[in-house]
Design a protein around this motif. Structure first.
Motif, PDB file in Angstrom:
ATOM      1  N   SER A 203     -59.816  10.259  39.139  1.00 51.24           N
ATOM      2  CA  SER A 203     -59.382   9.212  38.223  1.00 51.24           C
ATOM      3  C   SER A 203     -59.130   7.926  38.989  1.00 51.24           C
ATOM      4  O   SER A 203     -59.014   7.922  40.224  1.00 51.24           O
ATOM      5  CB  SER A 203     -58.105   9.645  37.490  1.00 51.24           C
ATOM      6  OG  SER A 203     -57.048   9.880  38.411  1.00 51.24           O
ATOM      7  N   GLY A 489     -69.530   5.549  29.866  1.00 60.13           N
ATOM      8  CA  GLY A 489     -68.260   5.654  29.162  1.00 60.13           C
ATOM      9  C   GLY A 489     -67.219   6.388  29.986  1.00 60.13           C
ATOM     10  O   GLY A 489     -66.038   5.999  30.022  1.00 60.13           O
ATOM     11  N   GLN A 490     -67.643   7.466  30.671  1.00 64.67           N
ATOM     12  CA  GLN A 490     -66.735   8.168  31.581  1.00 64.67           C
ATOM     13  C   GLN A 490     -66.228   7.230  32.671  1.00 64.67           C
ATOM     14  O   GLN A 490     -65.035   7.219  33.003  1.00 64.67           O
ATOM     15  CB  GLN A 490     -67.460   9.336  32.248  1.00 64.67           C
ATOM     16  CG  GLN A 490     -67.613  10.584  31.418  1.00 64.67           C
ATOM     17  CD  GLN A 490     -68.264  11.678  32.251  1.00 64.67           C
ATOM     18  OE1 GLN A 490     -69.409  11.558  32.675  1.00 64.67           O
ATOM     19  NE2 GLN A 490     -67.528  12.741  32.488  1.00 64.67           N
ATOM     20  N   ASP A 492     -65.940   4.017  32.692  1.00 62.42           N
ATOM     21  CA  ASP A 492     -64.988   3.046  32.160  1.00 62.42           C
ATOM     22  C   ASP A 492     -63.609   3.686  31.984  1.00 62.42           C
ATOM     23  O   ASP A 492     -62.590   3.100  32.363  1.00 62.42           O
ATOM     24  CB  ASP A 492     -65.498   2.510  30.824  1.00 62.42           C
ATOM     25  CG  ASP A 492     -64.534   1.525  30.193  1.00 62.42           C
ATOM     26  OD1 ASP A 492     -64.363   0.426  30.766  1.00 62.42           O
ATOM     27  OD2 ASP A 492     -63.944   1.853  29.130  1.00 62.42           O
ATOM     28  N   ARG A 493     -63.574   4.890  31.415  1.00 65.67           N
ATOM     29  CA  ARG A 493     -62.285   5.578  31.243  1.00 65.67           C
ATOM     30  C   ARG A 493     -61.657   5.928  32.590  1.00 65.67           C
ATOM     31  O   ARG A 493     -60.450   5.817  32.775  1.00 65.67           O
ATOM     32  CB  ARG A 493     -62.472   6.861  30.422  1.00 65.67           C
ATOM     33  CG  ARG A 493     -63.085   6.661  29.037  1.00 65.67           C
ATOM     34  CD  ARG A 493     -62.209   5.812  28.131  1.00 65.67           C
ATOM     35  NE  ARG A 493     -62.686   5.796  26.767  1.00 65.67           N
ATOM     36  CZ  ARG A 493     -63.574   4.940  26.286  1.00 65.67           C
ATOM     37  NH1 ARG A 493     -64.089   4.011  27.087  1.00 65.67           N
ATOM     38  NH2 ARG A 493     -63.946   4.980  25.018  1.00 65.67           N
ATOM     39  N   ASN A 496     -59.915   3.164  34.267  1.00 65.08           N
ATOM     40  CA  ASN A 496     -58.651   2.855  33.605  1.00 65.08           C
ATOM     41  C   ASN A 496     -57.614   3.966  33.751  1.00 65.08           C
ATOM     42  O   ASN A 496     -56.585   3.951  33.071  1.00 65.08           O
ATOM     43  CB  ASN A 496     -58.892   2.559  32.128  1.00 65.08           C
ATOM     44  CG  ASN A 496     -59.591   1.230  31.913  1.00 65.08           C
ATOM     45  OD1 ASN A 496     -59.301   0.258  32.605  1.00 65.08           O
ATOM     46  ND2 ASN A 496     -60.531   1.185  30.981  1.00 65.08           N
ATOM     47  N   ALA A 498     -58.200   7.552  33.503  1.00 63.48           N
ATOM     48  CA  ALA A 498     -58.466   8.877  32.942  1.00 63.48           C
ATOM     49  C   ALA A 498     -59.056   9.794  34.005  1.00 63.48           C
ATOM     50  O   ALA A 498     -59.828   9.356  34.878  1.00 63.48           O
ATOM     51  CB  ALA A 498     -59.425   8.777  31.754  1.00 63.48           C
TER      52      ALA A 498
END
Length: 534
Positions: A203, A489-490, A492-493, A496, A498
């Motif tokens: 993460s 998308g992963q 980007d998360r 942030n 995740a």
């Protein structure tokens, strides 16, 4: 660019066996077994040479009697061992069922028996037997899955006992009744759910790459793309480089920055084995030495160069500070395969996330619904079978062999049968195969240089079709774009905060091992897990 699918992991519910439809006193001559089935499907009598295979006592009367309101370490281990014994006994019963049904099929098809039966009667008998045989095969598959899950649970509990974790944790009180196979399994799951769950933490923004990860040979280009008078600019670990061939034809890799005014060298040209800067014409050899300075006297000037080598149809570089190893890993397709496509792409995603995607097959029937996985069914269970210390193995139920080869390569051999009908055959049982190589070179923290090679052991005529390489590239890009929208998308998360590896499950085994291997490299471990790489 992955291939193939699938589902959720099977827990270990153990239920009592179904009433068997097979009730016969007929001997199984082909296997040397004589058996009688009772109402519960249990084996009542058996003898002859194969008798010992099925001479296993029904463990159900010996269900562990757990005392007290707490499930301690020894009781948990007893429950796990009992589950394995029950699965083994159940699997033997299922196997014997199949053997007896096989004998029935042989009897129906016997030429002497056919003389006394009408065609309609034979069709009816065969239809009934076919249904029973399919059910028996399915039951065997389920039993195998239960045994595998039980062994995993047993290993987990033994690890906890050895670390004395069970003794240090308090458990909540629960009412317990007299246990059955299914309730024993539930109790074990409850204990396991109360214990710390092992997970990976991937993460936050990608950190600068550690120097340890650079000390490997990395493929950066295909040999066919590097002509004598061309160059290939690349980015490796956020540093710009340019690859070109010297006077002797051997490749070299130098810093993509002129020593004079920092002009990008790849904007220039290659002349007589030297790369010429387009600004003032300074020329550099493959070792980085400036050998020509027009309009001024020659000075002792040199730019950085790194080890560069050519093997197996690929150009390799060593971006690390340690001395390079003597051997390069082989990435050539297996014997009997011909290369049909070699494709290079620059992708806006961190290379670890791309490797996670390539090592995962369970997403195919959900992600690639408009390309190769269109119309695929979702199996009830997908397993990746691998040695305890390996980074390679094969998928079940799909005919795919797969390997992660450090530091950033994924190799897969896919058995091809009928489209959408890949279940039930392993790779060796398929007559034709597709071999894939994916190289995920870390260009920067947000960019990957992907090298893709596709080889086939059939249809050599395809290589003779004009513009076929354009068709392969179109299809590869279409498949990859289905992955990219999800992986981006992963990313980007993840940036942030995740955790993209928050809840790994059984079919994530190879991806998890890659992450553990990479963590060990970045820590500077002397011995790396799951491989012989030091």
């Amino acid at each position: 660019m992955t291939t193939f699918a699938t589902a959720a992991a099977l827990s270990l519910p153990i239920s009592l066996c179904r009433t068997s439809k097979v009730n016969t006193k007929k001997g199984v001559r082909g296997f040397g077994v004589f058996a009688i089935f009772g109402e519960e499907g249990g084996l009542v009598e058996k003898k002859n040479t194969w008798g010992t295979l099925f001479d296993v006592e029904d463990p159900r009367p010996r269900v562990p009697q757990l005392k007290g309101k707490f499930l301690d370490a020894n009781q948990a281990l007893e429950v796990a061992r009992f589950d394995i014994q029950y699965c083994d006994w159940r699997a033997r019963q299922d196997l014997l069922t199949i053997m007896l049904l096989h004998e029935k099929v042989v009897e129906v098809l016997n030429p002497l028996a056919r003389d006394y039966k009408s065609i309609g009667t034979m069709k009816k008998d065969l239809a009934v037997l076919q249904e029973e045989l399919a059910h028996a095969h399915k039951q065997v598959h389920i039993s195998e899955d239960k045994v595998a899950t039980a062994l995993d649970k047993l290993a987990y509990m033994e690890e906890l006992v050895n670390d004395r974790l069970l003794q240090d944790r308090s458990t909540t009180e629960s009412d317990r009744t007299s246990p059955t196979p299914s309730t024993s399994s539930s109790s074990l799951d409850n204990v396991k759910s109360k214990l710390p769950r092992k997970s990976l933490n991937v993460s936050g923004p990608v950190q600068p790459y550690d120097t340890y990860l650079k000390n490997f040979w990395y493929p950066v280009a295909f040999s066919t793309d590097l002509k004598d008078d061309t160059m290939i600019p690349i980015e490796s670990f956020e540093e710009p480089w340019v690859v070109f061939r010297g006077k002797d034809g051997s490749p070299g890799c130098v810093q993509d920055t002129c020593a004079h005014r920092a002009c990008p060298l790849h904007l220039g040209s290659v002349n007589e084995g030297r790369i010429q800067c387009p600004y003032h014409g300074w020329e550099y050899s493959t070792d980085g030495k400036c050998e020509k300075m027009p309009s001024t006297r020659l000075l002792n000037v040199k730019i950085r160069s790194i080890p560069c080598f050519e093997q197996g149809g690929m150009i390799w570089i060593w971006p690390g500070s340690d001395p390079p190893t003597a051997n390069l890993p082989s990435l050539e397709p297996p014997p009997g395969f011909q290369i049909h496509a070699e494709i290079v792409m620059e992708l806006p995603v961190e290379h670890g996330l791309l490797l996670d995607n390539l090592l995962d097959l369970a997403h195919a029937p959900f992600t690639h619904t408009s390309t190769f996985a269109k119309g695929w069914s979702v199996p009830s269970l997908v397993k990746f079978l691998t040695p305890a210390s390996g980074l390679q193995g094969y998928w079940d139920p799909y005919p795919i062999d797969m390997e992660f080869r450090p530091p950033c390569m994924v190799l897969s051999t896919i058995g091809i049968s009928k489209p959408g009908k890949l279940e039930g055959l392993n790779t060796q049982q398929c007559s034709t195969h597709l071999h894939q190589l994916h190289v995920c070179m870390p260009s920067s923290r947000q960019k990957t240089r992907l090298l893709y090679r596709m080889s086939l052991d059939f249809a050599p005529i395809l290589k003779q079709i004009p513009f076929m390489h354009l068709l392969w590239r179109h299809f590869a890009e279409k498949v990859l774009n289905e992955d990219l929208r999800l992986v981006l998308g992963q990313q980007d998360r993840m940036n942030n905060g995740a955790n993209v590896w928050n809840w790994p499950v059984s079919y994530d085994k190879l991806g998890v091992r890659y992450r553990l291997w990479r963590d060990a490299v970045e820590r500077g471990a002397k011995t790396l897990p799951f491989s012989n790489t030091k």
